[in-house]
Design an enzyme around this catalytic site. Structure first.
Site, mmCIF file in Angstrom:
data_model
loop_
_atom_site.group_PDB
_atom_site.id
_atom_site.type_symbol
_atom_site.label_atom_id
_atom_site.label_comp_id
_atom_site.label_asym_id
_atom_site.label_seq_id
_atom_site.Cartn_x
_atom_site.Cartn_y
_atom_site.Cartn_z
ATOM 1 N N LYS A 22 0.830 -1.209 0.000
ATOM 2 C CA LYS A 22 0.000 0.000 0.000
ATOM 3 C C LYS A 22 0.866 1.261 0.000
ATOM 4 O O LYS A 22 0.652 2.173 -0.788
ATOM 5 C CB LYS A 22 -0.930 0.014 1.236
ATOM 6 C CG LYS A 22 -1.865 -1.190 1.305
ATOM 7 C CD LYS A 22 -2.787 -1.131 2.522
ATOM 8 C CE LYS A 22 -2.064 -1.193 3.853
ATOM 9 N NZ LYS A 22 -1.349 -2.468 4.099
ATOM 10 N N ARG A 97 -9.682 0.543 8.665
ATOM 11 C CA ARG A 97 -9.289 -0.822 8.986
ATOM 12 C C ARG A 97 -10.381 -1.557 9.751
ATOM 13 O O ARG A 97 -10.222 -2.733 10.050
ATOM 14 C CB ARG A 97 -8.034 -0.802 9.850
ATOM 15 C CG ARG A 97 -6.723 -1.056 9.067
ATOM 16 C CD ARG A 97 -5.627 -0.877 10.070
ATOM 17 N NE ARG A 97 -4.382 -1.515 9.828
ATOM 18 C CZ ARG A 97 -3.297 -0.920 9.351
ATOM 19 N NH1 ARG A 97 -3.363 0.312 8.914
ATOM 20 N NH2 ARG A 97 -2.157 -1.569 9.301
ATOM 21 N N ARG A 136 11.692 -5.074 4.935
ATOM 22 C CA ARG A 136 11.349 -3.672 4.645
ATOM 23 C C ARG A 136 12.248 -2.697 5.397
ATOM 24 O O ARG A 136 12.532 -2.880 6.568
ATOM 25 C CB ARG A 136 9.895 -3.432 5.053
ATOM 26 C CG ARG A 136 9.511 -1.966 5.130
ATOM 27 C CD ARG A 136 8.030 -1.741 5.110
ATOM 28 N NE ARG A 136 7.307 -2.287 6.230
ATOM 29 C CZ ARG A 136 5.973 -2.337 6.289
ATOM 30 N NH1 ARG A 136 5.241 -1.882 5.296
ATOM 31 N NH2 ARG A 136 5.385 -2.831 7.346
ATOM 32 N N ARG A 170 11.199 -0.527 11.095
ATOM 33 C CA ARG A 170 10.138 -0.339 12.082
ATOM 34 C C ARG A 170 10.233 -1.371 13.194
ATOM 35 O O ARG A 170 10.522 -2.539 12.941
ATOM 36 C CB ARG A 170 8.777 -0.449 11.400
ATOM 37 C CG ARG A 170 8.387 0.819 10.674
ATOM 38 C CD ARG A 170 7.222 0.627 9.754
ATOM 39 N NE ARG A 170 6.090 -0.059 10.368
ATOM 40 C CZ ARG A 170 4.933 -0.271 9.744
ATOM 41 N NH1 ARG A 170 4.778 0.172 8.499
ATOM 42 N NH2 ARG A 170 3.964 -0.902 10.333
ATOM 43 N N ARG A 181 -0.555 -9.035 13.219
ATOM 44 C CA ARG A 181 -1.108 -8.004 12.323
ATOM 45 C C ARG A 181 -1.941 -8.649 11.221
ATOM 46 O O ARG A 181 -2.972 -8.108 10.814
ATOM 47 C CB ARG A 181 0.027 -7.151 11.755
ATOM 48 C CG ARG A 181 0.587 -6.196 12.815
ATOM 49 C CD ARG A 181 2.001 -5.763 12.544
ATOM 50 N NE ARG A 181 2.119 -4.909 11.390
ATOM 51 C CZ ARG A 181 3.276 -4.655 10.771
ATOM 52 N NH1 ARG A 181 4.400 -5.222 11.199
ATOM 53 N NH2 ARG A 181 3.320 -3.858 9.744
#
Ligand code: ADP
Ligand code: AMP
Length: 227
Positions: A22, A97, A136, A170, A181
Site C-alpha cells: 500500500k 481498517r 522492509r 520499524r 497483524r
C-alpha cells in the site's frame, strides 16, 4: 504529473494486509497524480515520536500488532483530512481498517460533499507477507520505502530519491508481530472488501506481481477515477 485543472479530485482507499504494498504504491500514485498519501500508520508513528496523548496510548498497541482504537485513529485522520492540501484528493493507506472507521469516513466525506471514488484491494498471499515485512526498510530523510531483496537502491545504502544515507526499520516489522497483524487484518479489515464492493466502488489488483506491474494496473484504475 496529471494534477492540472483537467483532473478531478478523487479520494481513494487502498486495502490490503500489512506488507501488501500500500505505502509503496501510494507514494508512486502521489507522484503521478498529485493526490495526497494519508497513512494512519505514519500519522500514529509521528504521534508516538512526538509523545502526544494519542501517541502514548497507541504505542503499546502498535508494538503488539493490534489495532489502535477507532476513536484515536478517526480523530487523527479527521484532523489531517481537514488540511487544505487534501482538497485535491487523497490516497488513504491503512485506513479504514474496521467497519466503524469506514462508516466514520463516509460521514466525514459526506460532510464535505465528497465521497470515496474507488477502493482498491491489493490481493496477496499471507505466506508472502513475512518476507515482505521482515525485509522492509525506509529512508529516514524522505520516507522512501525499500526492501532487502525486492526493492534495493541503485547505490547500496543511499536513497534514490533524496541521497540520504540513514535507513530505518520499524519496531513492529518482526515475524511475531506480523502474525498478529495478519490476524487483525483478516478479523477486522478484510470485511471492508465486501463493504466497498456493496457500494460499487471496489477494484481488485493482483499484488503478488512485481512492484512495476502492480503500479501499471493501479495507474489505469486511478486514471479512470480522476478522468
Ligand atoms: P504496506 O504499506 O502495505 O504495509 P509496503 O508498501 O511498505 O506495504 O511494502 C512492504 C515491503 O514489500 C516493502 O519493503 C516494499 O519495498 C516491498 N514490496 C511492495 N510491493 C511489492 C511487490 N509487489 N513485490 C515485492 N515486494 C514488494
Ligand atoms: P501500518 O503502518 O499501516 O502497517 O500500521 C502500523 C500499526 O499502526 C498497525 O499495526 C496498527 O497498530 C496501527 N494502525 C495504523 N492504521 C490504523 C488504523 N486505521 N486503525 C487502527 N490501527 C491502525
Amino acid at each position: 504529473m496529471m494534477d492540472g485543472t483537467d483532473q478531478k479530485a478523487a479520494n481513494l482507499v487502498l486495502l490490503g494486509p500489512p506488507g501488501a504494498g500500500k505505502g509503496t504504491q501510494a507514494r508512486m500514485l502521489e507522484e503521478s497524480f498529485g493526490l495526497v498519501q494519508l497513512s494512519t500508520g505514519d500519522l500514529l508513528r509521528a504521534a508516538v515520536k512526538a509523545g502526544t496523548e494519542a501517541g502514548r496510548q497507541a504505542k503499546a498497541v502498535m508494538e503488539a500488532g493490534d489495532l489502535v482504537s477507532d476513536e484515536i485513529v478517526i480523530a487523527i485522520l479527521r484532523d489531517r483530512l481537514g488540511e487544505p492540501d487534501c482538497a485535491k484528493g487523497v490516497i488513504l493507506d491503512g485506513f479504514p481498517r474496521t467497519t466503524g472507521q469506514a462508516e466514520a469516513l463516509d460521514r466525514l466525506m459526506t460532510e464535505t460533499g465528497q465521497g470515496i471514488t474507488a477502493a482498491i484491494s491489493l490481493e496477496v498471499d499471507d505466506n508472502a507477507m513475512v518476507a515482505r515485512i521482515s525485509g522492509r526498510y525506509t529512508c529516514a530523510g524522505c520516507g522512501e520505502g525499500y526492501h532487502d531483496t525486492f526493492k534495493t537502491p541503485a547505490t547500496p545504502g543511499t536513497c534514490d530519491k533524496c541521497g540520504g544515507t540513514e535507513m530505518t526499520r520499524r519496531a513492529d516489522d518482526n515475524a511475531e508481530t506480523v502474525e498478529q497483524r495478519l490476524r487483525a487484518y483478516h478479523a477486522q479489515t478484510a470485511p471492508l472488501i465486501d463493504y466497498y464492493d456493496g457500494k460499487g466502488v471496489l477494484a481488485r489488483v493482483d499484488a503478488m506481481a512485481d512492484i512495476d506491474t502492480v503500479a501499471q494496473e493501479l495507474n489505469t484504475i486511478v486514471a479512470q477515477a480522476v478522468a
